[in-house]
Design an enzyme around this catalytic site. Structure first.
Site, mmCIF file in Angstrom:
data_model
loop_
_atom_site.group_PDB
_atom_site.id
_atom_site.type_symbol
_atom_site.label_atom_id
_atom_site.label_comp_id
_atom_site.label_asym_id
_atom_site.label_seq_id
_atom_site.Cartn_x
_atom_site.Cartn_y
_atom_site.Cartn_z
ATOM 1 N N GLU A 204 3.994 2.243 4.069
ATOM 2 C CA GLU A 204 3.013 3.321 4.012
ATOM 3 C C GLU A 204 1.729 2.889 4.706
ATOM 4 O OE1 GLU A 204 0.715 6.042 0.651
ATOM 5 O OE2 GLU A 204 1.065 3.903 0.282
ATOM 6 N N ASP B 62 4.205 -0.109 -0.489
ATOM 7 C CA ASP B 62 3.099 0.760 -0.860
ATOM 8 C C ASP B 62 1.775 0.220 -0.306
ATOM 9 O OD1 ASP B 62 1.927 2.923 -2.579
ATOM 10 O OD2 ASP B 62 0.990 1.197 -3.558
#
Length: 578
Positions: free
Chosen positions: A316, A280
């Site tokens: 990401e 993330d």
């Protein structure tokens, strides 16, 4: 269906015997011979789901071909699924997926109950959004990196899920959120209490409280987003960085003690059988130092590969192509292809007719050339939308044909495609609220077992324009049936994910495009017609002239045919030749 399956739409007729035995066999042989002769004269395949039994499963064999009959013993399908890190991934927000215990909240046992549904569609990878204990509904702020949030279940439930995934040839990756923790994490609470106890002239002592190095603390508010810690006396204030929110203090990933802790966390999940991490907010580890961010990714990936050489990482980096290109210098496998996603990306634009098939294949080739030049072992991670974006049904204004087309385009792209739960049935979102993008999975109108209530602040009354899962499974022309057919095509042809792309220039113009994909010693062709009108493509004199029709995707019941070296393709259709 097991691995190695090649679908031709043919029917496998069981040998039956009557009192004379051989008579039936001879009749069957004559029938099959006649069918073969007809097939030699005319080859075609029809629209989405037309030759797929709704209960048919796609399962994995390791790097070889095999076949499996459906439940009735009639349709034989062959797959060719390679056991590597090229996968078809299904993204799940556990909270809204399937509730196994009746409390209205999705849980790990609910995911386990739906593994056959996921495998039957043709997915062989699952990405679980955060599952660790957290005070928030989304759980992107962990209070404990070594456990499961109680609303989702237990570590034993998770171990069972991993085991059941692996028994079906499904690899499981989980969200790893190391940019920040929760402000309710013991590390942060302890550090703040210690700092608040210091006098104006006292400096922190890491031997007294090592957690003060786990975060970014300062006596003054630095540039960026900083908050005052609670409890400090006037004149002895301390501040901490929290770029996303005050409840998500940023971790200091240059701290060696924290990195050792994160290695222990990685070990913990790898020992439980996790196959990889979705990283993330990778470009936010440090807001200004991309080189540091890349080194952190490389460090954790390299460390995990020492335990599991097949470990997979997808990160990401929500940015443009040039930034993603630079992040492949980390020599980690995958970054989500944000430039091609959502309403402004080439996939959805092509599906709705505002970009051409020629533009679509040119983009694919450019991505391959650009990213492979930086890191030869890269695996692209294309997708339509994810949990942070407006759903594809909204972007394409609930146009069923365009939604099918978007799926078909995605499933011809290189790398590992990711599908957000509910996309396969055309689920909606509403507005920009994250909760409204993470609504309950729509399983049935008549059977409420397993249905979830969704996030607390989700707007009520977000209804789908399309039928629920149970109805779409029974409809050969549904969006879900199209997804199954598109994934089957991908699982039959490993060249799609791995192949080196060549555009057949003489057959590519505007809304018609033809490419070759070569992997190892095998080459396939993919033909696109993204116009709404039918086209014919003459293969005479090209490399495709001797190829045969392998797979067809159409948005309706029209057929794609190949006869006399000419392919006839209805509007918004795709086919594979081999």
């Amino acid at each position: 269906m097991t691995a190695g399956q090649k679908r031709t739409g043919s029917t496998k007729i069981s040998e039956r015997t009557n009192s004379s035995g051989m008579t039936v066999r001879r009749r069957l042989f004559s029938l099959l011979l006649a069918l073969a002769l007809l097939a030699a004269l005319f080859t075609g395949c029809s629209g989405s789901g037309s030759d797929t039994d709704s209960g048919e499963a796609q399962t994995e064999a390791t790097g070889d071909t095999a076949s499996q009959e459906n439940g009735s013993g009639e349709t034989a399908v062959e797959l060719n699924i390679i056991d590597d890190n090229y996968r078809n991934y299904y993204e799940i927000f556990v909270y809204s997926f399937y509730d196994s215990d009746g409390d209205g909240i999705g849980d790990l046992n609910g995911v386990t109950e739906k593994l056959d549904y996921i495998a039957d569609m043709g997915f062989n990878g699952i990405w679980l959004m955060p599952i660790m204990p957290s005070p928030s509904y989304h759980k992107y702020d962990a209070t404990d990196y070594y456990d499961i949030d109680p609303v989702y279940g237990t570590l034993e439930d998770f171990e069972n899920l991993v085991e059941e995934c692996h028994s079906r040839g499904i690899r499981l990756i989980i969200d790893m959120v190391i940019n920040h923790s929760s402000s309710q994490h013991e590390w942060f609470i302890t550090a703040c209490e210690y700092l608040a106890s210091l006098g104006t002239d006292e400096e922190p002592d890491v031997t007294a409280c090592p957690y003060v190095e786990y975060y970014h603390f300062s006596r003054t508010q630095e540039s960026g987003v900083w908050y005052e810690i609670p409890g400090a006396t006037a004149g002895a204030e301390w501040y901490y960085e929290g770029e996303f929110s005050s409840e998500m203090p940023d971790l200091n990933l240059e701290c060696e003690a924290l990195k050792a802790e994160l290695e222990s966390i990685a070990d913990f999940w790898l020992e439980l059988g996790v196959d990889g991490f979705r990283m993330d907010a990778a470009m936010h580890f440090d807001e200004t130092d991309g080189e540091l961010n890349r080194s952190i990714l490389n460090w954790l990936y390299t460390y995990c590969c020492e335990t599991n050489p097949d470990f997979y990482m997808v990160s990401e980096v929500w940015a443009g192509s040039s930034t993603i290109e630079s992040y492949y210098l980390s020599e980690t496998p995958s970054f989500f292809n944000f430039p091609n996603s959502s309403v402004d990306g080439v996939i959805e634009k092509t599906a709705m007719g505002t970009a051409t098939a020629e533009k679509f294949v040119t983009t694919m080739l450019t991505d391959q050339q650009t990213y492979s030049a930086v890191y030869a072992d890269y695996i692209d991670a294309p997708f339509l939308t994810n949990h942070d974006q407006v759903r594809v049904a909204n972007n394409l204004q609930n146009n069923e044909s365009n939604m099918k087309m978007a799926c078909g385009l995605l499933m011809t792209m290189n790398g590992s495609p990711f599908v957000y739960y509910g996309e396969e049935i055309g689920m909606k979102s509403k507005g920009q609220s994250d909760e409204n993008k993470r609504i309950p999975m729509y399983w049935s109108d008549t059977d409420t077992i397993g249905m979830t209530v969704g996030p607390e602040n989700m707007e009520q009354g977000i209804t789908s324009s399309f039928a629920a899962v149970d109805e779409q499974l029974a409809d050969e022309t549904s969006i879900l049936s199209y997804y199954k057919e598109a994934l089957l095509m991908r699982n039959q042809n490993p060249e799609i994910a791995r192949g080196e792309i060549t555009i057949v220039e003489e057959l590519t113009a505007g809304d018609t495009a033809v490419i070759l994909k070569t992997w190892e010693d095998s080459t396939i062709a993919i033909l696109y017609n993204t116009d709404t009108e039918a086209v014919t493509i003459d293969l005479t004199g090209t490399e495709l002239e001797s190829m045969e029709l392998q797979n067809c995707l159409t948005v309706g019941e029209e057929e794609i045919t190949l006869t006399d070296h000419t392919v006839t393709m209805p509007g918004q259709s795709i086919c594979v030749l081999r």
